[in-house]
Motif scaffolding. Structure first.
Motif, PDB file in Angstrom:
ATOM      1  N   UNK A 302       0.836  -1.192   0.000  1.00  0.00           N
ATOM      2  CA  UNK A 302       0.000   0.000   0.000  1.00  0.00           C
ATOM      3  C   UNK A 302       0.875   1.248   0.000  1.00  0.00           C
ATOM      4  N   UNK A 303       0.571   2.161  -0.910  1.00  0.00           N
ATOM      5  CA  UNK A 303       1.264   3.446  -0.919  1.00  0.00           C
ATOM      6  C   UNK A 303       0.517   4.349   0.070  1.00  0.00           C
ATOM      7  N   UNK A 304       1.092   4.532   1.256  1.00  0.00           N
ATOM      8  CA  UNK A 304       0.362   5.236   2.302  1.00  0.00           C
ATOM      9  C   UNK A 304       0.618   6.741   2.306  1.00  0.00           C
ATOM     10  N   UNK A 305       1.632   7.186   1.583  1.00  0.00           N
ATOM     11  CA  UNK A 305       1.780   8.629   1.378  1.00  0.00           C
ATOM     12  C   UNK A 305       2.605   8.869   0.122  1.00  0.00           C
ATOM     13  N   UNK A 306       2.465  10.075  -0.404  1.00  0.00           N
ATOM     14  CA  UNK A 306       3.244  10.468  -1.571  1.00  0.00           C
ATOM     15  C   UNK A 306       2.840   9.741  -2.841  1.00  0.00           C
ATOM     16  N   UNK A 307       3.698   9.829  -3.839  1.00  0.00           N
ATOM     17  CA  UNK A 307       3.447   9.110  -5.088  1.00  0.00           C
ATOM     18  C   UNK A 307       4.750   8.529  -5.601  1.00  0.00           C
ATOM     19  N   UNK A 308       4.635   7.539  -6.471  1.00  0.00           N
ATOM     20  CA  UNK A 308       5.812   6.858  -7.009  1.00  0.00           C
ATOM     21  C   UNK A 308       5.638   6.662  -8.501  1.00  0.00           C
ATOM     22  N   UNK A 309       6.735   6.779  -9.228  1.00  0.00           N
ATOM     23  CA  UNK A 309       6.717   6.521 -10.663  1.00  0.00           C
ATOM     24  C   UNK A 309       7.920   5.663 -11.016  1.00  0.00           C
ATOM     25  N   UNK A 325      12.630   2.245  -8.986  1.00  0.00           N
ATOM     26  CA  UNK A 325      11.364   1.611  -9.359  1.00  0.00           C
ATOM     27  C   UNK A 325      11.401   1.307 -10.856  1.00  0.00           C
ATOM     28  N   UNK A 326      11.226   0.032 -11.208  1.00  0.00           N
ATOM     29  CA  UNK A 326      11.240  -0.350 -12.619  1.00  0.00           C
ATOM     30  C   UNK A 326       9.825  -0.350 -13.197  1.00  0.00           C
ATOM     31  N   UNK A 327       8.893  -0.969 -12.471  1.00  0.00           N
ATOM     32  CA  UNK A 327       7.503  -1.032 -12.947  1.00  0.00           C
ATOM     33  C   UNK A 327       6.551  -0.886 -11.774  1.00  0.00           C
ATOM     34  N   UNK A 328       5.361  -0.389 -12.072  1.00  0.00           N
ATOM     35  CA  UNK A 328       4.286  -0.390 -11.075  1.00  0.00           C
ATOM     36  C   UNK A 328       3.161  -1.215 -11.679  1.00  0.00           C
ATOM     37  N   UNK A 332      -4.968  -4.063 -13.865  1.00  0.00           N
ATOM     38  CA  UNK A 332      -5.466  -3.310 -15.015  1.00  0.00           C
ATOM     39  C   UNK A 332      -4.358  -2.701 -15.858  1.00  0.00           C
ATOM     40  N   UNK A 333      -3.147  -3.189 -15.674  1.00  0.00           N
ATOM     41  CA  UNK A 333      -2.036  -2.685 -16.469  1.00  0.00           C
ATOM     42  C   UNK A 333      -1.054  -1.877 -15.630  1.00  0.00           C
ATOM     43  N   UNK A 334       0.146  -1.664 -16.168  1.00  0.00           N
ATOM     44  CA  UNK A 334       1.156  -0.905 -15.445  1.00  0.00           C
ATOM     45  C   UNK A 334       0.745   0.557 -15.293  1.00  0.00           C
ATOM     46  N   UNK A 335       1.171   1.163 -14.191  1.00  0.00           N
ATOM     47  CA  UNK A 335       0.854   2.572 -13.947  1.00  0.00           C
ATOM     48  C   UNK A 335       2.068   3.446 -14.245  1.00  0.00           C
ATOM     49  N   UNK A 336       1.796   4.665 -14.740  1.00  0.00           N
ATOM     50  CA  UNK A 336       2.857   5.657 -14.885  1.00  0.00           C
ATOM     51  C   UNK A 336       3.149   6.305 -13.539  1.00  0.00           C
ATOM     52  N   UNK A 338       1.809   5.873  -9.262  1.00  0.00           N
ATOM     53  CA  UNK A 338       0.924   5.385  -8.203  1.00  0.00           C
ATOM     54  C   UNK A 338       0.711   6.532  -7.229  1.00  0.00           C
ATOM     55  N   UNK A 339      -0.538   6.712  -6.784  1.00  0.00           N
ATOM     56  CA  UNK A 339      -0.836   7.811  -5.859  1.00  0.00           C
ATOM     57  C   UNK A 339      -1.232   7.249  -4.499  1.00  0.00           C
ATOM     58  N   UNK A 340      -1.217   8.137  -3.507  1.00  0.00           N
ATOM     59  CA  UNK A 340      -1.538   7.747  -2.136  1.00  0.00           C
ATOM     60  C   UNK A 340      -2.856   6.993  -2.070  1.00  0.00           C
ATOM     61  N   UNK A 341      -2.837   5.883  -1.371  1.00  0.00           N
ATOM     62  CA  UNK A 341      -4.063   5.107  -1.202  1.00  0.00           C
ATOM     63  C   UNK A 341      -4.136   3.913  -2.125  1.00  0.00           C
ATOM     64  N   UNK A 342      -3.352   3.911  -3.178  1.00  0.00           N
ATOM     65  CA  UNK A 342      -3.399   2.792  -4.117  1.00  0.00           C
ATOM     66  C   UNK A 342      -2.618   1.590  -3.578  1.00  0.00           C
ATOM     67  N   UNK A 343      -2.923   0.419  -4.148  1.00  0.00           N
ATOM     68  CA  UNK A 343      -2.337  -0.827  -3.635  1.00  0.00           C
ATOM     69  C   UNK A 343      -1.715  -1.646  -4.755  1.00  0.00           C
ATOM     70  N   UNK A 344      -0.721  -1.117  -5.441  1.00  0.00           N
ATOM     71  CA  UNK A 344      -0.132  -1.829  -6.578  1.00  0.00           C
ATOM     72  C   UNK A 344       0.996  -2.785  -6.166  1.00  0.00           C
ATOM     73  N   UNK A 345       1.673  -3.324  -7.153  1.00  0.00           N
ATOM     74  CA  UNK A 345       2.841  -4.182  -6.916  1.00  0.00           C
ATOM     75  C   UNK A 345       4.054  -3.509  -7.556  1.00  0.00           C
ATOM     76  N   UNK A 346       5.079  -3.257  -6.749  1.00  0.00           N
ATOM     77  CA  UNK A 346       6.277  -2.577  -7.257  1.00  0.00           C
ATOM     78  C   UNK A 346       7.311  -3.595  -7.723  1.00  0.00           C
ATOM     79  N   UNK A 347       7.922  -3.308  -8.867  1.00  0.00           N
ATOM     80  CA  UNK A 347       9.056  -4.094  -9.316  1.00  0.00           C
ATOM     81  C   UNK A 347      10.261  -3.161  -9.307  1.00  0.00           C
ATOM     82  N   UNK A 348      11.348  -3.604  -8.672  1.00  0.00           N
ATOM     83  CA  UNK A 348      12.540  -2.771  -8.589  1.00  0.00           C
ATOM     84  C   UNK A 348      13.562  -3.223  -9.627  1.00  0.00           C
TER      85      UNK A 348
END
Lengths: 574, 300
Positions: A302-309, A325-328, A332-336, A338-348
């Motif tokens: 869970x991205x609990x604050x900020x954003x990641x690209x 960060x390599x991929x988010x 529903x597809x990779x994200x450009x 991720x914003x606070x509150x989202x629950x994606x999977x990070x690939x480093x």
């Protein structure tokens, strides 16, 4: 008038206009057959008629508001929520029929509809006529969806209210207009303030029982503001209302023309509670290491604050290793981004040491893992705190063994706000205490992050949740490692304690006793042999001594742990 | 600033719950009842662990009285998502011929649902079971925790529940205990449909209006799904355009007359609906306390 002026400070006039126009607008959309569907027999004046259901407005754009209602049964809290559900047409015909039936059976009403019956969920509680736990209710308007935490103003109130307030953006504090600000009102204020609720609506209820008096309203409003002065709220709005009659709940009340501010529903629909977390530095709590096949390794969380690209430099804590960060990845597809509150999977971009409970943070130096912090603790266990029981700390997605240091603990008197030194923690007590975890965890000040500043304590033996807590101050590894207290500038009182007064657990005292005794007994044996010349006698003396002196030492050590005489830093607490 | 929409916030919360409980489970299972809530729950599980498959099987407690279309849909869906499907029936109940009408109607739910569920959980050693129950469904559910601890006998103790501040779920348990976990706790029926529409989630065709054979029995429209339902004197199946708001055992599930044949039509109909979905469930009608009792005994 005063309340109305304050309101305009926080609510943009344009927004307010929209909201006030809303019931009228909804009326026209689908007015057919509403009268026949009205299950209500009485009170069908213009203002009380149910508006027709509004056609769905893009659910994707609707926001969510979580709020809590604080007040005792007598303040008409359940009635208020029941009224909100009714006014927002969440109640359906079969539920209303059941409500009417139940109202007729209930001993607490004289034939009228009792809205509060909607809230009293469990059979045993209904019989007692009180609610005793946290219940959640749901309703929505075309603008917003609402989750209401309904908590009792009765048994276990502190614990239940704190639980409800922990996720609330806004709190409605109810006051009976006849009684004014009571001790319980101050308690409610303390709890919601401590749990970080920044928006308060003071619902001065039962105005019909004080002749809709503006003077009475003002008097209570001012008394409340006096108490709320130092509690750090962002907005505070007082509304005179009668939940039973629906006055100023959804519709303005003709009985109180002197009140020109928003109704309760207006406030709920427009309160600006957008979290500031999205503006802060990125914190991604790793919940699950995602290994989908040999080639894929990601971190679901869970991205609990900020954003990641993709491309962002990040650091994993507590390992401290960095990566990009390599991929988010999402279903529903990779994200450009991720914003606070989202629950994606990070690939480093590289393999680093990350496991469940770790936190991936923006590599800007603002986050650190630490073993030690000071916190506000609310004890929730039915039994009080027992230092001999092993505890687990759960913070974010991490669970680690933890120990309380209660030597400088202060316990809050929730009514007066005073704190006194104490060493006992009973159910519903609130204390300020120091914690030391077995391994470093990412903790942040609760004022900065609800997600990484709020924690629970779990009894390892019973697996029950025994406390909730809010981090006040984190002692970083660097600060704790400092040989002297000079480096701590921010809050020496809390920090130096760890350096000048390292705490010995019972285990440590015991280990010290054993190691000292082993050394001592060898010495005794040698001396006894020299003096007596008998190996047997010397051995007997030293063996006997092991048994007796280990315990003497242990108790002696614990006694000195307990004694404050001669300690350097007692004065720094104040 | 960026604030998630209502549905996005609910989705993120549910995914969070699914991951937390799964990460700390020994042998998790997803209770799949084939209905719309299960459809959403399954979809959320697919999302939570993507690109991995959800690390748990699906469990269907089969009373043998489900609509035939439900079973077809179930098998097809399990195949599509590539998850193991366990179907469990209480064989003891079959042997005793416990059916949802006649003299055994009163114990039918206890035997074929509650006891069957407990059997299946014990048989496979599941320690964490996800269910699609929502708090808005029914009063006693409003107070149940997201993570609900059950005793060895699978009993729920409403008086002794763990507090759940923030979203810090305590998933620890004693060796004899198990957990029921409800990721959809904060969803409403309207949310479920809006999400099904937004995410284009497949659901059983019975939710969409179509001409179907029904009989009317004490004010409830029952679909004659096969010839096992004994017709009362004077009852003759008629064809009506109906759909279901909730799905269960066909002799216990009331249909509504409706022409809503698409998702947008269903969502629109929902907005104007004047009865709650459980109205169609014959099991709940014995009073407000009945669900609470069933849950204490281990019902979902």
């Amino acid at each position: 008038m005063q309340a109305a002026l304050r309101v305009s400070d926080t609510f943009a006039p344009a927004t307010l206009d929209n909201v006030i126009a809303l019931p009228a607008k909804t009326q026209s959309t689908q007015a057919t057959d509403q009268s026949t569907l009205m299950p209500w027999g009485e009170g069908q004046e213009e203002g009380l008629t149910r508006p027709a259901p509004v056609q769905p407005v893009k659910p994707a754009e609707r926001s969510l508001l979580r709020f809590i209602t604080c007040g005792s049964v007598d303040d008409g809290k359940s009635t208020l929520i029941g009224r909100l559900l009714f006014d927002s047409q969440v109640l359906l015909d079969d539920q209303l029929a059941a409500l009417k039936k139940d109202s007729a059976k209930s001993a607490h009403t004289d034939g009228e509809i009792d809205y509060s019956l909607l809230l009293d969920g469990l059979a045993a509680e209904r019989e007692q006529g009180i609610t005793i736990d946290v219940a959640y209710r749901y309703f929505s308007t075309p603008r917003r969806a609402f989750i209401v935490a309904d908590t009792p103003g009765h048994e276990q109130y502190t614990r239940n209210m704190a639980t409800g307030a922990s996720t609330a953006d806004l709190a409605i504090i109810l006051i009976d207009a006849r009684k004014g600000v009571l001790a319980q009102t101050k308690r409610h204020l303390q709890i919601v303030s401590m749990l970080g609720v920044r928006h308060i609506v003071l619902a001065i209820n039962k105005m019909d029982l004080v002749d809709h008096s503006q003077a009475r309203f003002r008097e209570i409003d001012q008394a409340f503001r006096q108490h709320a002065r130092d509690t750090g709220f962002t907005t505070l709005i007082s509304i005179p209302m009668s939940a039973k009659l629906g006055e100023n709940v959804r519709d303005n009340a003709p009985s109180m023309p002197w009140y020109t501010g928003p109704t309760l529903l207006n406030v709920l629909e427009t309160a600006d509670v957008a979290a500031s977390a999205s503006q802060q530095s990125a914190r991604f709590v790793v919940q699950w290491v995602n290994r989908a096949g040999a080639d894929f390794r990601g971190y679901s969380g869970a991205l609990v604050s900020g954003h990641l690209s993709p491309g962002d430099k990040v650091r994993a804590l507590p390992s401290g290793q960095t990566a990009t960060v390599a991929r988010i990845v999402t279903f529903n597809g990779d994200l450009d981004q991720a914003v606070t509150g989202q629950a994606p999977t990070l690939v480093l971009d590289r393999q680093i040491d990350v496991s469940r409970g770790d936190v991936i943070v923006a590599d800007d130096g603002t986050a650190q893992a630490s073993r030690r912090f000071d916190a506000d603790l609310l004890w929730m266990g039915n039994a009080g705190y027992d230092p001999s029981r092993a505890l687990l700390l759960k913070i974010g997605a991490k669970s680690v063994p933890v120990r309380l240091d209660t030597r400088d603990m202060t316990v809050l008197n929730i009514t007066t706000g005073a704190r006194v030194l104490g060493n006992a923690l009973n159910s519903n007590d609130i204390a300020q205490v120091a914690l030391e975890a077995d391994t470093a965890v990412v903790a942040e000040r609760y004022a900065d992050s609800r997600e990484l500043g709020g924690f629970i304590l779990i009894d390892r033996e019973t697996s029950e949740t025994v406390a909730l807590g809010m981090v006040k101050d984190v002692v970083t590894a660097a600060q704790a490692a400092e040989p002297k207290g000079e480096a701590e500038d921010a809050n020496p009182a809390t920090h130096t304690r760890w350096i000048t007064k390292p705490a010995d657990t019972r285990w440590r005292s015991f280990a010290k006793a054993v190691s000292w005794r082993a050394t001592g007994s060898v010495d005794t044996f040698v001396l006894a042999y020299i003096f007596t010349g008998h190996v047997k006698t010397a051995a007997a003396i030293s063996v006997t001594e092991i048994g007796t002196k280990i315990f003497l030492y242990f108790f002696h050590e614990r006694l000195w742990q307990w004694l404050a005489i001669g300690r350097q830093d007692k004065g720094s607490k104040d | 600033m960026t604030t998630l929409s209502h549905l996005a916030a609910l989705e993120a919360e549910s995914i969070h719950i699914l991951r937390e409980a799964t990460a700390e489970a020994t042998r998790p299972v997803l209770l799949y009842s084939i209905g719309k809530d299960s459809a959403v729950l399954l979809h959320l599980a697919l999302k939570a662990f993507y690109p991995s498959k959800p690390p748990m099987p699906l469990l269907h407690v089969n009373t043998t009285w489900k609509f035939r279309e439900m079973i077809t849909f179930r098998d097809q869906r399990a195949k599509e998502v590539g998850m193991e499907l366990i179907s469990h029936t209480n064989q003891d109940g079959i042997a005793r011929n416990i059916v949802p009408f006649g003299p055994t109607a009163g114990i039918y739910t206890d035997v074929m649902k509650t006891a069957a569920l407990k059997q299946a959980l014990d048989l496979h050693g599941f320690d964490v079971a996800f269910g699609g129950a929502r708090r808005d469904e029914e009063k006693s559910r409003a107070k149940e925790r997201v993570v609900s601890v059950r005793s060895e006998a699978h009993r729920w103790d409403p008086k002794n529940q763990r507090p759940e501040p923030w979203r810090l779920f305590n998933t620890r348990k004693q060796p004899s205990q198990s957990l029921r976990v409800f990721p959809l706790s904060n969803w409403t029926e309207a949310d479920v449909w809006a999400y099904i529409q937004a995410e284009n989630i497949p659901v059983v065709p019975l939710y969409f209006a179509a001409p179907r054979p029904v009989v009317e029995r004490s004010g409830t429209l029952l679909m004659v799904d096969d010839n096992r339902l004994p017709l009362l004197p004077g009852e003759r199946p008629q064809t009506k355009v109906i759909r279901f708001r909730t799905l269960g055992c066909y002799p216990l599930t009331g249909a509504v007359e409706s022409h809503a044949a698409t998702l947008p039509e269903i969502v629109a109909e929902m907005q104007g609906a004047r009865t709650s979905e459980r109205q169609g469930r014959l099991i709940d009608h014995d009073g407000a306390a009945s669900m609470e009792r069933k849950k204490q005994e281990g019902y979902f």
